[in-house]
Design an enzyme around this catalytic site. Structure first.
Site, PDB file in Angstrom:
ATOM      1  N   GLU A 126      -4.380   2.166  -7.463  1.00 49.01           N
ATOM      2  CA  GLU A 126      -4.702   3.299  -6.593  1.00 49.01           C
ATOM      3  C   GLU A 126      -3.806   4.484  -6.940  1.00 49.01           C
ATOM      4  OE1 GLU A 126      -6.552   2.101  -2.625  1.00 49.01           O
ATOM      5  OE2 GLU A 126      -4.421   1.724  -2.406  1.00 49.01           O
ATOM      6  N   HIS A 145       0.850  -1.188   0.000  1.00 49.04           N
ATOM      7  CA  HIS A 145       0.000   0.000   0.000  1.00 49.04           C
ATOM      8  C   HIS A 145       0.888   1.241   0.000  1.00 49.04           C
ATOM      9  CE1 HIS A 145      -2.772   3.108   1.306  1.00 49.04           C
ATOM     10  NE2 HIS A 145      -3.744   2.317   0.900  1.00 49.04           N
TER      11      HIS A 145
HETATM   12  P1  PGA Z   1      -9.468   6.113   0.571  1.00 52.60           P
HETATM   13  O1  PGA Z   1      -8.256   5.080   0.709  1.00 52.60           O
HETATM   14  O2  PGA Z   1     -10.666   5.345   0.160  1.00 52.60           O
HETATM   15  O3  PGA Z   1      -9.579   6.713   1.926  1.00 52.60           O
HETATM   16  O4  PGA Z   1      -9.043   7.115  -0.471  1.00 52.60           O
HETATM   17  C1  PGA Z   1      -8.078   4.046  -0.209  1.00 52.60           C
HETATM   18  C2  PGA Z   1      -6.849   3.266   0.147  1.00 52.60           C
HETATM   19  O5  PGA Z   1      -5.892   3.859   0.657  1.00 52.60           O
HETATM   20  O6  PGA Z   1      -6.799   2.055  -0.038  1.00 52.60           O
END
Ligand code: PGA
Length: 224
Positions: free
Chosen positions: A153, A88
């Site tokens: 992401e 992540h």
């Molecule tokens: P968020 O985070 O939905 O708060 O933008 C997503 C993530 O970090 O996996």
């Protein structure tokens, strides 16, 4: 569609259990949901509701050893964890997680039959051709990519209020899928007010949801 609820460290142990107890009463919600609470809640949640799909937010890159404060993939397997988020952006940027470490984690998890959810995303807004280069470099050092779930992401969207362009996201997911034959989910500012638009993207296999997944009513609207 798979919905991965990444509770990060937003809630305390008691708050995580309170939230989970509400979720556990909604059979329809449990169907496609993977709950990723903090390490400390994993076993309790599994004991409360063995049919829940459990995910960890991280794991060590070894199964044994002098690694103070770490949790091994083997222990996660023993308490019923089926998924684990790996790489992540918050781990990469605040805990200096390298591609090499991420790859070691992926290998251990695959061996234990835990599905890695591998997070990949560009740090700033770039063109599609720059994105192609970026992804090529990212996956060059990673193995078993066809056996993981990729969580696309864009770092600039995580935890932000920026509304991503659905068309751009769709194009980028198609590009990732043209390189790797696996499931690709999206994460970054997913909430009940934009989920329906995301669901229109045929390339998308699901979502990784941070903030909005810690609010019961929001999560309910998202997974419905
Ligand atoms: P968020 O985070 O939905 O708060 O933008 C997503 C993530 O970090 O996996």
């Amino acid at each position: 569609m798979i919905y991965i609820a990444n509770w990060k460290m937003y809630l305390s142990f008691k708050q995580e259990l309170d939230l989970f107890n509400k979720i556990a009463k909604e059979n329809a919600m449990l169907k496609n949901l993977v709950v990723c609470p903090s390490f400390i809640s994993l076993k309790t949640i599994n004991d409360l509701c063995p049919q829940i799909c459990l995910g960890a937010q991280n794991c060590a890159d070894e199964n044994f050893g002098a690694l103070t404060g770490e949790v091994s993939p083997k222990s996660l397997r023993e308490i019923g964890v089926q998924y684990c988020i790996v790489g992540h952006n918050e781990r990469r940027s605040y805990f200096n997680e390298s591609i090499n470490k991420i790859n070691k984690k992926i290998n251990l998890l695959i061996d234990l039959n835990i599905k890695p959810i591998v997070c990949i995303g560009e740090p700033e807004q770039i063109s599609l051709s720059e994105f192609e280069e970026f992804i090529k470099n990212e996956i060059a050092g990673l193995s078993h990519m066809d056996q993981v779930i990729i969580a696309y992401e864009p770092v600039w969207a995580i935890g932000s209020d920026i509304e991503p362009s659905f068309k751009d996201i769709g194009n980028r997911i198609s590009l990732i899928k043209s390189m790797i034959n696996t499931k690709v989910i999206y994460g970054g500012n997913v909430k009940s007010s934009n989920i329906e638009n995301f669901k229109l993207l045929p390339q998308l296999d699901g979502f990784l949801i941070g903030r909005s997944s810690t609010d019961f009513e929001e999560l309910k609207k998202i997974v419905k």
